[in-house]
Design an enzyme around this catalytic site. Structure first.
Site, mmCIF file in Angstrom:
data_model
loop_
_atom_site.group_PDB
_atom_site.id
_atom_site.type_symbol
_atom_site.label_atom_id
_atom_site.label_comp_id
_atom_site.label_asym_id
_atom_site.label_seq_id
_atom_site.Cartn_x
_atom_site.Cartn_y
_atom_site.Cartn_z
ATOM 1 C CE LYS A 34 -2.033 1.785 3.692
ATOM 2 N NZ LYS A 34 -1.823 3.071 3.511
ATOM 3 C CG ASP A 60 -4.111 4.737 1.825
ATOM 4 O OD1 ASP A 60 -5.348 5.104 1.586
ATOM 5 O OD2 ASP A 60 -3.744 4.816 2.921
ATOM 6 C CE LYS A 62 -6.580 6.667 4.525
ATOM 7 N NZ LYS A 62 -5.279 6.460 4.623
ATOM 8 C CB ALA A 175 -2.179 -9.669 13.382
#
Ligand code: O7E
Length: 213
Positions: A34, A60, A62, A175
């Protein structure tokens, strides 16, 4: 992006040299990279293409503008080698749909954000943002690993769309809790790229979420 290790590397380093060093170390243990503004601004947009030769790249940005501007941004990202993009849902369904059309469906929509401030504005409208993602035909949503119960709740709204989840490690999320709550992939930045041994950190996370390299 194929689900193997279930890890998306958030490559928020601020030089091309650091990006290459980290990716070379961890590439066996991540499914995608990303890329966000810090690296784009530091290394230039060609870093998208360079990284896309190693792994699928999720841009990314946004994205949160009017439909036409969203389309122009997504077209640029895809033409540079992005496999998917991330947009915000609060600009409305037409804006999300413009991203979905330009990315041929490869869009993840941010719902509730993972940081403390995410509870202030995004949390109360997260269900609506998830519904917008679904009706616009997005691939998936972004939901917080810092609040696994919210991953489970948002899963009920989106059905079998994908959930990618940031907030593991540096922001306090675990996680395995996020995966158990229904996430498909964890997004991890500092817990990998700031680790003394990034490869070892990525390998341990992959083992924790049951992914295979
Ligand atoms: O905390 P880190 O270092 O593991 O980095 C987390 C990354 O996920 C970072 O790039 C940040 O911009 C992103 N992120 C969040 O941390 N919280 C959110 O709610 C949303 C994102 C995000 O990436 O949205 C798109 C996936």
């Amino acid at each position: 992006m194929q689900k193997k290790t279930r890890i998306i590397l958030a490559l928020d380093v601020t030089s091309r040299a650091d990006a290459l060093r980290v990716v070379d170390a961890v590439k066996d243990y991540v499914d995608a990279i990303k890329i966000n503004w810090p690296l784009i601004l530091a290394a230039g947009p060609d870093i998208i293409q360079e990284m896309s030769k190693v792994k699928d790249v999720i841009c990314d940005f946004k994205i949160s503008d009017i439909p036409n501007t969203n389309r122009l941004i997504v077209e640029q990202a895809m033409s540079k080698g992005a496999s998917a993009v991330i947009c915000h849902g609060f600009a409305g369904e037409d804006s999300v749909k413009a991203c979905v059309d330009a990315a041929k469906g490869q869009v993840f929509v941010v719902t509730e954000m993972s940081h403390p401030g995410g509870k202030q504005f995004t949390a109360p409208v997260a269900d609506m943002l998830a519904a917008i993602a679904k009706s616009a035909g997005a691939r998936g949503i972004v939901a917080p690993a810092t609040r696994p119960e919210r991953i489970a709740a948002l899963r009920k709204i989106i059905g079998n769309m994908e959930i990618i989840t940031p907030g593991v490690g540096a922001q306090g999320g675990k996680a395995s809790d996020a995966i158990r709550a229904g996430a498909d992939y964890i997004i991890v930045g500092r817990a990998i790229y700031e680790a003394a041994d990034p490869r070892d950190a990525a390998q341990k996370l992959a083992a924790e979420v049951g992914g295979s390299a």
